[in-house]
Design a protein around this motif. Structure first.
Motif, PDB file in Angstrom:
ATOM      1  N   LYS A  87      29.040 -76.741  52.923  1.00  0.00           N
ATOM      2  CA  LYS A  87      27.888 -77.036  52.081  1.00  0.00           C
ATOM      3  C   LYS A  87      28.068 -76.416  50.699  1.00  0.00           C
ATOM      4  O   LYS A  87      28.465 -75.257  50.569  1.00  0.00           O
ATOM      5  CB  LYS A  87      26.606 -76.529  52.748  1.00  0.00           C
ATOM      6  N   GLY A  88      27.798 -77.202  49.688  1.00  0.00           N
ATOM      7  CA  GLY A  88      27.970 -76.728  48.318  1.00  0.00           C
ATOM      8  C   GLY A  88      29.340 -77.014  47.746  1.00  0.00           C
ATOM      9  O   GLY A  88      29.549 -76.866  46.541  1.00  0.00           O
ATOM     10  N   ARG A  89      30.263 -77.425  48.595  1.00  0.00           N
ATOM     11  CA  ARG A  89      31.599 -77.758  48.124  1.00  0.00           C
ATOM     12  C   ARG A  89      31.664 -79.219  47.702  1.00  0.00           C
ATOM     13  O   ARG A  89      30.933 -80.067  48.225  1.00  0.00           O
ATOM     14  CB  ARG A  89      32.636 -77.508  49.219  1.00  0.00           C
ATOM     15  N   SER A  90      32.531 -79.500  46.766  1.00  0.00           N
ATOM     16  CA  SER A  90      32.745 -80.880  46.351  1.00  0.00           C
ATOM     17  C   SER A  90      33.356 -81.660  47.516  1.00  0.00           C
ATOM     18  O   SER A  90      34.270 -81.171  48.191  1.00  0.00           O
ATOM     19  CB  SER A  90      33.690 -80.925  45.145  1.00  0.00           C
ATOM     20  N   THR A 102      38.468 -81.395  51.076  1.00  0.00           N
ATOM     21  CA  THR A 102      37.319 -80.964  51.873  1.00  0.00           C
ATOM     22  C   THR A 102      37.088 -81.899  53.056  1.00  0.00           C
ATOM     23  O   THR A 102      36.901 -81.458  54.195  1.00  0.00           O
ATOM     24  CB  THR A 102      36.053 -80.917  51.009  1.00  0.00           C
ATOM     25  N   ASP A 151      28.385 -76.044  58.104  1.00  0.00           N
ATOM     26  CA  ASP A 151      27.735 -75.175  57.118  1.00  0.00           C
ATOM     27  C   ASP A 151      28.729 -74.613  56.112  1.00  0.00           C
ATOM     28  O   ASP A 151      28.384 -74.383  54.950  1.00  0.00           O
ATOM     29  CB  ASP A 151      27.027 -74.018  57.832  1.00  0.00           C
TER      30      ASP A 151
END
Length: 230
Positions: free
Chosen positions: A178-181, A186, A175
């Motif tokens: 989420k939303g990260r490139s 990452t 979680d």
């Protein structure tokens, strides 16, 4: 076809089997130190209630008889290399999600090269599938297949019957990512979390601590060729 032979050669001792998802798509990521691991892990998945799926090089599916068996059992051919073929793993993962299936992906990419058979540094394929498709990834560790077939060996020793100890970890939803490139940083960070989880499970099975630093094949290759710096 495989199950009767596996049942004769292997007895499983599974810890936390309840953590193995009984429905929905997910990635199962085990450690890997024997050529026979996929058969043993695939049979275990079947025993736990799910049909195992593997992603394999498309060239393997061209082998007579073997290719037919792989397709009939639902394995997934993946073309590698080239611009057009670069999306094949993504398409295959989407099909898994659409069908609510599981896929087994070894995050190390190959047999560990750690001298003591501890998990080595992972590759990002497993977490990429999980993050791109929004599905959980379940870490798993097993210990005992080296008695059935030692690393790099071509000989199987089915008798006497071997015990394979298995521990299944809590599903990782990632979680926090989420939303990260999904860039290299990452993916590497998420992969490190996965490898820590697998290593922790294996420590419990073996009753000992893994080395503080995980084996990194690229570093050792550089040392052997005299290209290592620092």
């Amino acid at each position: 076809m495989v199950l009767p032979a596996v049942n004769l050669a292997v007895r499983y001792r599974v810890t936390d089997a309840r953590k193995f998802p009984q429905a929905g798509a997910f990635v199962l990521s085990p450690n890997h130190f024997s050529e026979i691991d996929p058969i043993v892990v695939g049979a275990l998945a079947w025993k736990l209630g799910r049909a195992p799926r593997f992603m394999a090089k498309a060239s393997v599916f061209k082998i007579p008889v073997l290719g037919w068996l792989l397709r009939k059992s639902g394995q997934i051919p993946v073309e590698r290399g080239g611009v057009a073929r670069g999306n094949e793993p993504v398409k295959a993962a989407r099909r898994l999600v659409d069908r609510g299936q599981m896929v087994i992906v070894y995050p190390e990419g190959s047999l560990t090269r750690d001298p003591e058979l501890w998990p080595m540094r992972g590759k990002t394929g497993a977490v990429r599938i999980a993050l791109e498709q929004g599905i959980p990834i379940v870490p798993m560790a097993h210990w005992g297949t080296q008695d059935l077939m030692p690393r790099y060996s071509k000989r199987i020793s089915p008798f006497p019957r071997k015990t394979v100890h298995v521990k299944i970890g809590d599903p990782l939803s990632f979680d926090e990512f989420k939303g990260r490139s999904l860039d290299t940083a990452t993916l590497n960070e998420a992969t490190a979390i996965l490898m820590d989880a697998i290593t922790g499970l294996l420590e419990d099975l073996r009753g000992e601590k893994a080395p503080a630093k995980r084996w990194n094949p690229s570093e050792h290759d550089q040392k052997e060729t005299g290209r290592f710096e620092g």
